[in-house]
Design an enzyme around this catalytic site. Structure first.
Site, PDB file in Angstrom:
ATOM      1  N   TYR A  71      16.322  12.850   3.013  1.00  0.00           N
ATOM      2  CA  TYR A  71      17.191  11.698   2.784  1.00  0.00           C
ATOM      3  C   TYR A  71      17.623  11.080   4.115  1.00  0.00           C
ATOM      4  O   TYR A  71      17.782   9.868   4.230  1.00  0.00           O
ATOM      5  CB  TYR A  71      18.428  12.109   1.975  1.00  0.00           C
ATOM      6  CG  TYR A  71      18.136  12.357   0.518  1.00  0.00           C
ATOM      7  CD1 TYR A  71      18.276  11.344  -0.421  1.00  0.00           C
ATOM      8  CD2 TYR A  71      17.718  13.610   0.082  1.00  0.00           C
ATOM      9  CE1 TYR A  71      18.010  11.570  -1.761  1.00  0.00           C
ATOM     10  CE2 TYR A  71      17.443  13.846  -1.258  1.00  0.00           C
ATOM     11  CZ  TYR A  71      17.589  12.820  -2.178  1.00  0.00           C
ATOM     12  OH  TYR A  71      17.315  13.045  -3.505  1.00  0.00           O
ATOM     13  N   CYS A 116      16.362  14.386 -10.349  1.00  0.00           N
ATOM     14  CA  CYS A 116      17.225  14.736  -9.212  1.00  0.00           C
ATOM     15  C   CYS A 116      16.943  16.146  -8.704  1.00  0.00           C
ATOM     16  O   CYS A 116      16.993  17.100  -9.488  1.00  0.00           O
ATOM     17  CB  CYS A 116      18.688  14.610  -9.644  1.00  0.00           C
ATOM     18  SG  CYS A 116      19.864  15.253  -8.450  1.00  0.00           S
TER      19      CYS A 116
END
Length: 335
Positions: free
Chosen positions: A176, A45
């Site tokens: 994203y 992450c």
């Protein structure tokens, strides 16, 4: 299986995090105290990678323990797949969700990393990734290592905050916005915004070694964790494909400079990064096949950024090598 693509077109990140803070004065009920808190992360992450880097640069390993989740998770929670029996050895839980529910029995949102957990109670304290690293720099100063850099110097905080905001909205979240776009129009808007920001960063970094001032700051940490994932994930998986990072000379040299700085590249696990994105995002990659590439040896090639001057750690020193228990597994880095 969780769905990640935005059904309405534009992807909008939920930024409503648990804003409780761990501070020197304990004003939120959680005072700075060595050994009391466990930082739960996943190497895959980018938001958690920031916390791993800052904790290491500041030398907070003795003060704040760390737990690593595996690279993949289900729709419900990050899990401790890497630990014996799938259980975190300190918190004695198999799912990070347990720590969230311990404090908030009806917690309605996603279970995210990084998260700070109170070891005494087993309750999550905060998952506010942006504030966690700032507090490491400003609230935990009594436990910084000798020679720790000042990643958030007071005279530069306004500029660091301003640059970090643009990096977050346009780059960290911008990739994203491309990858999770639910329509062609939303994707193209996101794509144009992302590469406009990368062009701005290229110009900013053309004649200065770091984003703000002449040393590494919080702003560099925040940009690095997106750049290091760019060619391995975002270029293909998220369709951020105007250029690869390796085709953007200034940013590629800048990213290599940071990667080769102790505390940055030695926290990066390319295997887990690829496994996370390509396996978890099944609505984008239905087969779950993880790409074999890209070739990673270029990360270790000379970058030439020393010619711009700058002092990576200011008046401080590089951190020592990572502890054996916290090293990226052999074959998972760029070496």
């Amino acid at each position: 299986m969780a769905a990640y693509v935005a059904s309405g077109g534009d992807f909008n990140r939920d930024t409503d995090y648990i804003t409780t803070r761990i501070t020197a004065d304990g004003r939120d009920g959680y005072p700075v105290e060595p050994g009391r808190y466990r930082l739960i992360v996943a190497r895959a992450c980018p938001w958690a990678n920031r916390a791993i880097i800052v904790r290491r640069l500041l030398g907070l390993e003795d003060a704040i323990s760390i737990g690593f989740c595996g690279p993949t998770h289900d729709a419900d929670s990050w899990t401790f797949d890497l630990d014996p029996g799938g259980v975190d050895p300190v918190l004695k839980i198999s799912r990070l969700k347990d720590a969230y529910l311990k404090r908030f029995p009806d917690y309605p949102k996603g279970i995210t990393v990084p998260a700070s957990v109170d070891v005494r109670t087993g309750e999550v304290v905060t998952n506010d990734f942006a504030q966690i690293t700032l507090d490491f720099s400003t609230e935990w100063t009594a436990y910084h290592r000798d020679g720790a850099p000042d990643l958030y110097p007071e005279p530069l905080r306004d500029e660091i905050d301003e640059v970090s905001r643009r990096v977050y909205t346009e780059v960290n979240n911008g990739v994203y916005r491309c990858g999770f776009a639910g329509s062609q129009q939303a994707y193209e808007r996101a794509y144009d915004r992302l590469f406009a920001a990368l062009d701005w960063l290229s110009e900013r970094l053309r004649n200065q070694r770091y984003l703000v001032g002449d040393t590494i700051t919080e702003a560099d940490v925040r940009l690095f964790t997106t750049l290091v994932r760019f060619d391995a994930v975002y270029h293909g998986h998220f369709k951020c494909n105007r250029h690869k990072l390796t085709e953007l000379p200034v940013l590629w040299a800048y990213a290599r400079d940071l990667f080769q700085t102790p505390g940055f590249g030695d926290t990066v696990d390319f295997v887990q990064i690829k496994q996370h994105y390509y396996i978890v995002h099944r609505d984008i990659n239905p087969t779950g096949i993880v790409p074999k590439g890209p070739e990673l040896s270029g990360w270790l090639t000379p970058h030439g950024r020393e010619s711009l001057g700058g002092r990576p750690f200011g008046d401080g020193t590089p951190p020592p090598p990572p502890r054996e228990s916290e090293r990226v597994p052999a074959g998972h880095g760029a070496g």
